[in-house]
Motif scaffolding. Structure first.
Motif, short mmCIF file in Angstrom:
data_model
loop_
_atom_site.label_atom_id
_atom_site.label_comp_id
_atom_site.label_asym_id
_atom_site.label_seq_id
_atom_site.Cartn_x
_atom_site.Cartn_y
_atom_site.Cartn_z
N ASN A 120 1.89 -5.51 -6.26
CA ASN A 120 0.77 -6.41 -6.28
C ASN A 120 0.57 -7.00 -7.48
O ASN A 120 -0.10 -8.15 -7.69
CB ASN A 120 -0.30 -5.67 -5.52
CG ASN A 120 0.00 -5.17 -4.34
OD1 ASN A 120 0.55 -5.50 -3.23
ND2 ASN A 120 -0.83 -3.69 -4.02
N LYS A 145 2.97 4.60 -5.40
CA LYS A 145 2.64 3.64 -6.51
C LYS A 145 3.52 2.86 -6.98
O LYS A 145 3.25 1.59 -7.20
CB LYS A 145 2.30 4.70 -8.03
CG LYS A 145 1.83 4.05 -9.09
CD LYS A 145 1.70 4.77 -10.17
CE LYS A 145 1.09 4.10 -11.33
NZ LYS A 145 0.88 5.01 -12.63
N ARG A 196 2.63 -0.11 -4.66
CA ARG A 196 1.62 -0.92 -5.26
C ARG A 196 1.64 -1.64 -6.40
O ARG A 196 0.90 -2.91 -6.54
CB ARG A 196 0.46 0.22 -5.26
CG ARG A 196 -0.11 0.77 -4.13
CD ARG A 196 -1.27 1.71 -4.15
NE ARG A 196 -0.85 3.15 -4.54
CZ ARG A 196 -1.24 3.76 -5.60
NH1 ARG A 196 -1.67 3.01 -6.68
NH2 ARG A 196 -0.39 4.94 -5.81
N GLN A 226 0.76 -1.28 0.02
CA GLN A 226 0.02 -0.01 0.03
C GLN A 226 0.87 1.20 -0.09
O GLN A 226 2.18 0.95 0.16
CB GLN A 226 -0.94 -0.08 1.21
CG GLN A 226 -1.91 -1.37 1.23
CD GLN A 226 -2.30 -1.57 2.64
OE1 GLN A 226 -1.89 -1.32 3.85
NE2 GLN A 226 -3.70 -1.77 2.76
N ASP A 234 -2.35 -5.69 4.79
CA ASP A 234 -0.85 -5.55 4.73
C ASP A 234 -0.08 -6.85 5.00
O ASP A 234 1.05 -7.17 4.82
CB ASP A 234 -0.28 -4.39 5.23
CG ASP A 234 -0.29 -4.21 6.60
OD1 ASP A 234 -1.47 -4.52 7.30
OD2 ASP A 234 0.63 -3.58 7.37
N THR A 288 -7.04 5.30 1.73
CA THR A 288 -6.75 4.98 0.70
C THR A 288 -7.76 4.56 -0.20
O THR A 288 -7.76 4.44 -1.48
CB THR A 288 -5.76 3.82 0.73
OG1 THR A 288 -6.25 3.06 1.53
CG2 THR A 288 -4.32 4.22 1.41
#
Length: 453
Positions: free
Chosen positions: A43, A37, A40, A34, A65, A333
């Protein structure tokens, strides 16, 4: 035994540790990245090995998380068992499908309003993916050693962070490595303190607050002061809150404040998270994990009006009168709290109150850093509301509490790995442990592989 750090390095999110021994391959934790960018995007990247080659997963707790990657792991071929405490399993039954639902909802919203660069925007996984992943869970009891895969065995000990949160003590018959997970507070108002560990060959230790001491002031008093000041301005208090842990502590404090007269008994308090309401009900079933009696559990469950429907949630945004809205997510978020921020952030009478750690790259971190506008759904919303953080509402042990927990070790670990912290926090804790305890410590890099002799 080998261990590779697939997450929670240089950041507090994405917790994943790949442990191999004698042909067995397991993950300890399976969390989402999280914040920034570039984090992220991990992921969406492939793991260093196919999920089908992973024999098992052991979870420390249910926060996304640490658990939120599981639906994708199963979707991509994992077919082993997922071991965790009984309360963690029940929480994952709530959190993971909700995560999938929110991911679908956010992708759909992006497509309808055409603010995503992706055509179409797709969810990382769906609610159905999450539901299917629950078939692989295998809950275990605290304090009982159980086989994981091959020669690897594990035992769970209470970590005191959220309901069901565990430390994982893993061994292959010769070497022991202990994962702290997220360590809770020694004097938490609701949860039992972390269990004491006396020895381990290797220690993987979180460092979220590794460079800080929590304010010794009573967080209940600070919370009352913030609410009183906002109400006096005729404003709204919006609390981005983790649905598991912080929401329940806040509800407990709201009940205490109303009973004591510190805030008005008729002040409207809304819990805009049906998921958090479901989580709160679990406290009745897991009484060994916390201090609350039946009456206190019941009072906590009734401390706020539950907002169930999207229509009710939207209606709150039109009520510009004093009230408290507690809504997920804790770092702002996603989820319903984002819509409340869109409605209330531009009014200087209002307060945005953070009650937990804000990872770098999140809206929460940006607001606390003094941003004058926040980007929501592709648009910038002016930030004129008061932004407040009550840091000692956190469910994480601070640096002193971590050192206090380490003081119970009767033998020095061969090596301690400092993870799950921003770089300055992790390095500060590394230095303090090395200097105060004379332990060998290191802060591992992303994808670093170490041999545990």
């Amino acid at each position: 035994m080998h261990m590779q750090f697939l997450g929670a390095t240089g950041t507090v999110t994405g917790s994943k540790y790949l442990v191999t021994s004698g042909g067995a391959k397991i993950l300890v934790d399976c969390g989402l990245f999280q914040g920034y960018k570039q984090l992220r995007l991990r992921n969406w990247a492939d793991l260093p090995l196919p999920p089908s080659e992973i024999d098992a997963v052991v979870l420390t707790h249910a926060h996304l998380d640490h658990s939120g990657y599981i639906p994708l792991l199963v979707k991509n071929g994992f077919r082993g068992k997922i071991f965790c405490s009984e309360a963690t399993y029940e929480l994952c039954r709530i959190l993971l499908p909700d995560s999938g639902h929110l991911l679908e909802e956010e992708a759909g919203y992006a497509n309808r309003h055409a603010f995503s660069k992706h055509k179409p925007a797709l969810p990382l996984y769906t609610e159905q993916d999450a539901e299917q992943s629950l078939d692989y869970f295998s809950p275990v009891k605290f304090g009982k050693r159980f086989p994981v895969a091959g020669q690897l065995h594990a035992e769970l000990a209470r970590a005191g962070h959220i309901l069901g949160a565990s430390m994982v003590v893993l061994d292959d018959g010769a070497t022991t490595v202990t994962f702290s997970g997220d360590l809770g507070r020694s004097q938490d108002p609701i949860l039992a303190p972390p269990a004491q560990i006396e020895r381990t060959d290797y220690l993987v230790l979180e460092s979220t607050y590794g460079n800080r001491r929590h304010d010794p002031a009573d967080p209940c008093i600070l919370l009352a002061k913030t609410i009183q000041e906002t109400v006096a301005r005729g404003g709204v208090v919006v609390v981005p809150s983790f649905a598991v842990g912080r929401a329940q502590t806040l509800l407990y404090f709201m009940d205490q404040l109303k009973k004591s007269g510190a805030i008005s008994p008729v002040l409207p308090v809304y819990l805009n998270s049906p998921m958090a309401a479901d989580v709160t009900a679990l406290y009745h079933r897991h009484r060994k994990d916390h201090h609350l009696n039946e009456e206190q559990c019941r009072a906590m469950c009734h401390a706020a009006k539950i907002v169930n429907s999207v229509e009710e949630s939207k209606a709150l945004n039109r009520q510009h009168m004093p009230m408290v809205i507690i809504a997920a997510s804790g770092m702002a978020t996603g989820g319903r709290v984002v819509h409340h921020l869109k409605a209330f952030a531009s009014d200087s009478r209002n307060t945005i109150l953070f009650a937990g750690f804000q990872a770098g790259g999140t809206r929460g971190a940006a607001m606390l850093a003094g941003a004058d506008a926040i980007k929501i759904h592709g648009e910038y919303v002016p930030l004129r509301a008061q932004v407040v953080q009550i840091e000692n509402l956190s469910a994480h042990a601070d640096a002193d509490e971590i050192l206090g927990w380490l003081s119970h070790f009767r033998e020095t670990p061969r090596r301690t790995f400092i993870t799950h912290g921003e770089p300055d926090a992790a390095d500060a804790l590394r230095r303090r442990i090395a200097e105060d305890l004379n332990w060998e410590c290191s802060v591992p890099d992303y994808l670093e592989d170490v041999e545990l002799n």
